[in-house]
Write an enzyme that holds these catalytic residues in place. Structure first.
Site, PDB file in Angstrom:
ATOM      1  N   CYS A 106     148.302   6.980  64.818  1.00  0.00           N
ATOM      2  CA  CYS A 106     147.420   7.062  65.974  1.00  0.00           C
ATOM      3  C   CYS A 106     146.830   5.667  66.160  1.00  0.00           C
ATOM      4  O   CYS A 106     146.124   5.167  65.278  1.00  0.00           O
ATOM      5  CB  CYS A 106     146.329   8.104  65.697  1.00  0.00           C
ATOM      6  SG  CYS A 106     145.127   8.219  67.020  1.00  0.00           S
ATOM      7  N   CYS A 113     135.481   1.263  74.283  1.00  0.00           N
ATOM      8  CA  CYS A 113     135.972   1.927  75.495  1.00  0.00           C
ATOM      9  C   CYS A 113     134.826   2.013  76.491  1.00  0.00           C
ATOM     10  O   CYS A 113     133.677   2.257  76.111  1.00  0.00           O
ATOM     11  CB  CYS A 113     136.477   3.333  75.163  1.00  0.00           C
ATOM     12  SG  CYS A 113     137.165   4.182  76.615  1.00  0.00           S
ATOM     13  N   CYS A 338     138.507   8.875  66.235  1.00  0.00           N
ATOM     14  CA  CYS A 338     138.596   7.512  66.748  1.00  0.00           C
ATOM     15  C   CYS A 338     137.223   6.903  66.977  1.00  0.00           C
ATOM     16  O   CYS A 338     136.338   7.519  67.530  1.00  0.00           O
ATOM     17  CB  CYS A 338     139.466   7.484  68.010  1.00  0.00           C
ATOM     18  SG  CYS A 338     138.617   7.472  69.573  1.00  0.00           S
TER      19      CYS A 338
HETATM   20  S1  SF4 Z   1     137.777   9.845  74.489  1.00  0.00           S
HETATM   21 FE1  SF4 Z   1     136.792   7.976  73.743  1.00  0.00          FE
HETATM   22  S2  SF4 Z   1     138.381   6.439  73.688  1.00  0.00           S
HETATM   23 FE2  SF4 Z   1     139.150   8.142  74.954  1.00  0.00          FE
HETATM   24  S3  SF4 Z   1     138.562   7.586  77.047  1.00  0.00           S
HETATM   25 FE3  SF4 Z   1     136.879   8.812  76.271  1.00  0.00          FE
HETATM   26  S4  SF4 Z   1     135.433   7.313  75.413  1.00  0.00           S
HETATM   27 FE4  SF4 Z   1     137.385   6.274  75.695  1.00  0.00          FE
END
Ligand code: SF4
Length: 355
Positions: A106, A113, A338
Site C-alpha cells: 500500500c 493530503c 495511512c
Molecule cells: S482518505 Fe485521507 S489520504 Fe485519502 S483523500 Fe481522504 S484525507 Fe486524503
C-alpha cells in the site's frame, strides 16, 4: 552552479542525446537505463559495466533522488509499516500487507493530503507536496525487497491507497505505473495494481479516456450526500450525482467493473438503511464491494463497527446479488492506517517545539 537533474527523470532517448553531446557512445545509454530501471541501482558507482570516466561524467551531471528509510515496524499479524524521509525532509508511509497467498504494497502518492477526510490520519496532517514518480516507484521497489525478506516471495499486488489522493497527482502516478509495469523495469501486470480515490469526477473521466489498464477503486464510505458530506469534505464540491455520472462514463467507455471501498464506522454508516443506500448507489454500474473494518484514528470520533452489524450489512448486499468481500483492518498495533505514524511524528515535533 547548475542544479543537477535526477537521472531517472530522463527518458532513454534523452540519455542517448546526453552521451552524443558529450562525445560518448550513445549505446551506453541502454546500459545506464538498465542499471537504473532493471537493476534498480541508486548510485553511479554501482554501474560497474561502465568505465570510471563515464561514471564520473554521469556523476558530474546528474544525481539520484532517493527515499531514506526512517523507520520500520512489524505487526503481530505480519503487516510491516515503513516510514520514508524524502530529500526535502517530508515523511511518507508505505505498508506491506501479507494475506493468504498475496503480499500487497500500500503506497503513498502525496506527502500529506489536502482533502481532510474526517476519519483519516493523513487528512489531519494537511498537504505538504506531491511525490515525484520516482518517489512513488521507489516505495514499490523497497516493499518488494521487504516482501522477499519477510515472506520469501515478491509483491503480488500494489494499491495506491496510502497517503494522498492519487488522482490529484495523476501524471506522477501514471508515470510510476508505466515503470512498475514496463518489461524494462519491474514488469508487473497492471491487473495487479489498484488506484483508489475518493472520487474526482473530471479525473475519473480522464482515466476512462486514457483507457488505463489498472483497476480503479472508489473510496465511497457513505452512499448519501448527507452522510458523505460529513466525512469527505470534497463531496460538497462533487456530490454523488456528479460522481455517478463520471462512474457511468468510466464504465461505458472501458467496460470495466470497479471496486467500491466502504469503511464501516460504528453507528454512522453501518445500518440496514445505509446498506440500502449503498445498493441504490451501485445500481447503475457493475461493482465489487469491499467492506473494510476501520483502523481507529485518535481524535477522529469514529469507531469500529460491531461484527453483528457487519454481517447483517453484508448479507443484505448479497441478497441483492452483489459481490461483497470483507477486509479486516490490519496492523492495529503499529498504527498501520495511512498517515498515523507521520501524524504521531508531527505531533511529537509540535510538542517539542511548544516546550
Ligand atoms: S482518505 Fe485521507 S489520504 Fe485519502 S483523500 Fe481522504 S484525507 Fe486524503
Amino acid at each position: 552552479m547548475v542544479e543537477k537533474k535526477d537521472i531517472r527523470d530522463l527518458s532513454l532517448p534523452e540519455i542517448e542525446e546526453f552521451f552524443r553531446s558529450t562525445n560518448e557512445k550513445p549505446f551506453r545509454a541502454k546500459q545506464v537505463y538498465e542499471w537504473i530501471w532493471k537493476k534498480n541501482c541508486r548510485s553511479f558507482s554501482e554501474m560497474t559495466s561502465l568505465s570510471r570516466e563515464t561514471r564520473t561524467l554521469l556523476e558530474e551531471n546528474f544525481h539520484f533522488s532517493v527515499l531514506q528509510p526512517a523507520g520500520e515496524s512489524v505487526s503481530s499479524d505480519g503487516t510491516v509499516k515503513s516510514i520514508f524521509k524524502l530529500p526535502d525532509g517530508a515523511l511518507v508511509e508505505s505498508v506491506l500487507i501479507p494475506a493468504d497467498s498475496r503480499t500487497t504494497a500500500c503506497i503513498s502518492s502525496q506527502a500529506g493530503c489536502a482533502l481532510a477526510c474526517r476519519f483519516c490520519a493523513t487528512g489531519m496532517l494537511g498537504f505538504t507536496r506531491n511525490l515525484t514518480f520516482t518517489e512513488i516507484f521507489d516505495q514499490v521497489v523497497i516493499l518488494n525487497q521487504q516482501s522477499e525478506r519477510f515472506h520469501g516471495k515478491p509483491l503480488s499486488n500494489i494499491v495506491y491507497m496510502g497517503m494522498g489522493e492519487p488522482l490529484m497527482n495523476y501524471e506522477a502516478v501514471i508515470r510510476s505505473i508505466e515503470k512498475i509495469t514496463s518489461a524494462k523495469a519491474l514488469g508487473m501486470s497492471p491487473q495487479r495494481i489498484t488506484v483508489s480515490s475518493v472520487g474526482i469526477p473530471k479525473m475519473i473521466r480522464k482515466m476512462a479516456d486514457d483507457n488505463v489498464k489498472f483497476h480503479f477503486a472508489l473510496s465511497l464510505h457513505a452512499a448519501t450526500n448527507e452522510k458523505r458530506d460529513q466525512i469527505i469534505p470534497l463531496n460538497k464540491k462533487h456530490p454523488l450525482q456528479e460522481l455517478t455520472e463520471a462512474l457511468k462514463y468510466y464504465h461505458e467507455k472501458t467496460g470495466k467493473r470497479f471496486t467500491i471501498e466502504y469503511i464501516l464506522f460504528r453507528n454512522f454508516n453501518d445500518s440496514l438503511e445505509d446498506a440500502k443506500s449503498l445498493a441504490l448507489f451501485c445500481k447503475s454500474f457493475p461493482v465489487k464491494i469491499n467492506l473494510i473494518g476501520y483502523n481507529p484514528v485518535e481524535n477522529s470520533g469514529f469507531g469500529q463497527s460491531d461484527p453483528e452489524k457487519v454481517r447483517t450489512f453484508k448479507e443484505f448486499l448479497e441478497s441483492r446479488n452483489m459481490i461483497v468481500n470483507t477486509r479486516k483492518s490490519r496492523g492495529k498495533d503499529i498504527d498501520a492506517a495511512c498517515g498515523q505514524l507521520a501524524l504521531r511524528n508531527s505531533e511529537k515535533r509540535k510538542g517539542k517545539s511548544e516546550k
